[in-house]
Design a protein around this motif. Structure first.
Motif, mmCIF file in Angstrom:
data_model
loop_
_atom_site.group_PDB
_atom_site.id
_atom_site.type_symbol
_atom_site.label_atom_id
_atom_site.label_comp_id
_atom_site.label_asym_id
_atom_site.label_seq_id
_atom_site.Cartn_x
_atom_site.Cartn_y
_atom_site.Cartn_z
ATOM 1 N N THR A 90 34.631 24.722 36.371
ATOM 2 C CA THR A 90 33.645 24.777 35.287
ATOM 3 C C THR A 90 32.956 26.130 35.166
ATOM 4 N N THR A 91 33.393 27.124 35.941
ATOM 5 C CA THR A 91 32.810 28.457 35.803
ATOM 6 C C THR A 91 33.793 29.379 35.089
ATOM 7 N N SER A 92 33.270 30.301 34.318
ATOM 8 C CA SER A 92 34.103 31.215 33.549
ATOM 9 C C SER A 92 34.649 32.327 34.441
ATOM 10 N N ASP A 93 35.628 33.053 33.932
ATOM 11 C CA ASP A 93 36.175 34.179 34.680
ATOM 12 C C ASP A 93 35.094 35.224 34.956
ATOM 13 N N ASP A 94 34.234 35.486 33.969
ATOM 14 C CA ASP A 94 33.160 36.461 34.168
ATOM 15 C C ASP A 94 32.187 35.991 35.241
ATOM 16 N N GLU A 95 31.881 34.699 35.255
ATOM 17 C CA GLU A 95 30.991 34.162 36.286
ATOM 18 C C GLU A 95 31.641 34.272 37.663
ATOM 19 N N LYS A 96 32.929 34.014 37.721
ATOM 20 C CA LYS A 96 33.635 34.133 38.998
ATOM 21 C C LYS A 96 33.565 35.561 39.525
ATOM 22 N N ARG A 97 33.802 36.523 38.652
ATOM 23 C CA ARG A 97 33.726 37.928 39.080
ATOM 24 C C ARG A 97 32.321 38.260 39.596
ATOM 25 N N ALA A 98 31.302 37.837 38.865
ATOM 26 C CA ALA A 98 29.928 38.148 39.249
ATOM 27 C C ALA A 98 29.563 37.505 40.585
ATOM 28 N N LEU A 99 30.038 36.297 40.826
ATOM 29 C CA LEU A 99 29.753 35.622 42.090
ATOM 30 C C LEU A 99 30.376 36.363 43.267
ATOM 31 N N VAL A 100 31.641 36.742 43.114
ATOM 32 C CA VAL A 100 32.291 37.482 44.197
ATOM 33 C C VAL A 100 31.538 38.775 44.482
ATOM 34 N N ALA A 101 31.215 39.521 43.433
ATOM 35 C CA ALA A 101 30.530 40.808 43.612
ATOM 36 C C ALA A 101 29.172 40.616 44.286
ATOM 37 N N ALA A 102 28.440 39.587 43.887
ATOM 38 C CA ALA A 102 27.103 39.354 44.455
ATOM 39 C C ALA A 102 27.188 38.985 45.928
ATOM 40 N N VAL A 103 28.126 38.117 46.284
ATOM 41 C CA VAL A 103 28.248 37.680 47.679
ATOM 42 C C VAL A 103 28.757 38.832 48.549
ATOM 43 N N VAL A 104 29.691 39.620 48.027
ATOM 44 C CA VAL A 104 30.168 40.791 48.771
ATOM 45 C C VAL A 104 29.022 41.757 49.032
ATOM 46 N N GLU A 105 28.217 41.992 48.019
ATOM 47 C CA GLU A 105 27.102 42.916 48.182
ATOM 48 C C GLU A 105 26.098 42.404 49.210
ATOM 49 N N GLU A 106 25.908 41.081 49.262
ATOM 50 C CA GLU A 106 24.909 40.499 50.159
ATOM 51 C C GLU A 106 25.386 40.449 51.611
ATOM 52 N N VAL A 107 26.620 39.994 51.852
ATOM 53 C CA VAL A 107 27.049 39.735 53.236
ATOM 54 C C VAL A 107 28.328 40.470 53.620
ATOM 55 N N GLY A 108 28.850 41.297 52.724
ATOM 56 C CA GLY A 108 30.152 41.903 52.953
ATOM 57 C C GLY A 108 30.252 42.774 54.179
ATOM 58 N N GLU A 109 29.124 43.258 54.692
ATOM 59 C CA GLU A 109 29.168 44.106 55.883
ATOM 60 C C GLU A 109 29.181 43.290 57.172
ATOM 61 N N ARG A 110 28.920 41.971 57.087
ATOM 62 C CA ARG A 110 28.897 41.166 58.298
ATOM 63 C C ARG A 110 29.726 39.886 58.198
ATOM 64 N N ALA A 111 30.396 39.684 57.088
ATOM 65 C CA ALA A 111 31.308 38.550 56.940
ATOM 66 C C ALA A 111 32.321 38.895 55.856
ATOM 67 N N GLN A 112 33.460 38.226 55.901
ATOM 68 C CA GLN A 112 34.467 38.422 54.868
ATOM 69 C C GLN A 112 34.208 37.471 53.704
ATOM 70 N N VAL A 113 34.692 37.858 52.544
ATOM 71 C CA VAL A 113 34.553 37.040 51.348
ATOM 72 C C VAL A 113 35.952 36.760 50.805
ATOM 73 N N VAL A 114 36.285 35.491 50.742
ATOM 74 C CA VAL A 114 37.576 35.046 50.231
ATOM 75 C C VAL A 114 37.337 34.406 48.862
ATOM 76 N N ALA A 115 38.042 34.887 47.859
ATOM 77 C CA ALA A 115 37.839 34.407 46.487
ATOM 78 C C ALA A 115 38.878 33.359 46.126
ATOM 79 N N GLY A 116 38.415 32.211 45.665
ATOM 80 C CA GLY A 116 39.325 31.236 45.098
ATOM 81 C C GLY A 116 39.804 31.711 43.741
ATOM 82 N N VAL A 117 41.121 31.803 43.577
ATOM 83 C CA VAL A 117 41.685 32.319 42.326
ATOM 84 C C VAL A 117 42.768 31.411 41.759
ATOM 85 N N GLY A 118 43.053 30.296 42.418
ATOM 86 C CA GLY A 118 44.169 29.466 42.006
ATOM 87 C C GLY A 118 43.914 28.716 40.710
ATOM 88 N N THR A 119 44.923 28.705 39.847
ATOM 89 C CA THR A 119 44.911 27.890 38.638
ATOM 90 C C THR A 119 46.295 27.278 38.474
#
Length: 293
Positions: free
Chosen positions: A55-84
């Motif tokens: 139920t989230t748009s492609d733009d929302e998905k991009r923004a979520l990944v970027a926000a989480v990477v910016e917040e915790v990317g230096e101390r945890a990995q971020v794996v993006a769900g991309v399957g359709t």
């Protein structure tokens, strides 16, 4: 056991929403920090099913990944769900996630159209060719409508970018065979199956209840890896009511209810998902309280 590429404890993070139903990026950042700093996650999965990705748009998905990477990317990995269910769209999302800073990709079996195994194999190989990011294949036949057969997984393992499986098939014998015949890192996609999967060569969990059980699940895994089997079993048994209880209805519904119960509300859900009923909320809250979570 070698340390797997994404670590051992990952949480499929819910997506916070504002009161008017918009993605709440500041709250997503706070939740990501909570999961990493308080629950001890090695990595977070953003835009998974528990993140309400349908139920989230492609733009929302991009923004979520970027926000989480910016917040915790230096101390945890971020794996993006991309399957359709479309290869071209999955490739587009994979490249978008790469550009947004993701460390890896979660790619679910193409769903609904139920392609034959040769189509499933081609799908994963094409997505794996699209970026240099490591991929977890998500094998969840009760949602996708079709499994990734063992022979297909063995073939997929020949691609250097396909490094692991989020295993929600519920067939330990099949998983054990693939583990024995490949170098794929197997992560439990069903919280309650984490310890059994470890016993046949699994490496960790991509969890839902780990919004609450992450630190103690890590203790369970660490105990198993260190050979303290009695301790691992005791932790598994203590956490089992929460591992299973989070799926008494759709997992995201109870995670959001549980976070609110703990004083960390993350908003509602997008239709067609409703909020958990009062009875469902109370039952899950009681499980969290009894488990001292």
């Amino acid at each position: 056991m070698a340390e797997p590429i994404f670590g051992r404890v990952l949480t499929a993070m819910v997506t916070p929403f504002t009161a008017d139903g918009q993605v709440d990026l500041p709250r997503a950042r706070q939740l990501a920090a909570r999961l990493v700093d308080e629950q001890g996650n090695d990595a977070l999965v953003v835009n998974g099913t528990t993140g309400e990705s349908p139920t989230t748009s492609d733009d929302e998905k991009r923004a979520l990944v970027a926000a989480v990477v910016e917040e915790v990317g230096e101390r945890a990995q971020v794996v993006a769900g991309v399957g359709t269910f479309e290869t071209a769209h999955t490739i587009q999302l994979a490249r978008q996630a790469d550009e947004a800073g993701a460390d890896g990709l979660l790619v679910v079996t193409p769903y609904y159209s139920k392609p034959p195994q040769r189509g499933i194999l081609r799908h994963f190989l094409d997505v794996a060719d699209a970026t240099e990011l490591p991929i977890l294949a998500y094998d969840i036949p009760h949602r996708a409508g079709v499994q990734i057969e063992s022979a297909t997984l063995v073939d997929m393992a020949n691609h250097p970018n396909i490094v692991g499986v989020k295993d929600a098939k519920g067939d330990l014998a099949a998983s054990s065979r693939v583990i024995a015949e490949t170098t794929l890192a197997y992560y439990s996609g069903d919280d309650a199956m984490t310890l059994p999967l470890l016993a046949v060569g699994g490496v960790g969990v991509v969890g839902t209840s780990t919004h609450f059980t992450g630190r103690r699940t890590r203790q369970m895994i660490d105990a198993f890896v260190a050979g303290r089997m009695d301790e691992a079993l005791a932790l598994h048994q203590a956490l089992l009511p929460v591992y299973t209880g989070v799926f008494a209805t759709q997992g995201v519904m109870l995670v959001k209810a549980g976070l609110a119960h703990q004083g960390f509300p993350v908003g509602g859900l997008r239709a067609p998902l409703p909020e958990a009923t009062e009875a469902e909320q109370a039952a899950f809250a009681a499980l969290l309280d009894v488990a001292d979570l």
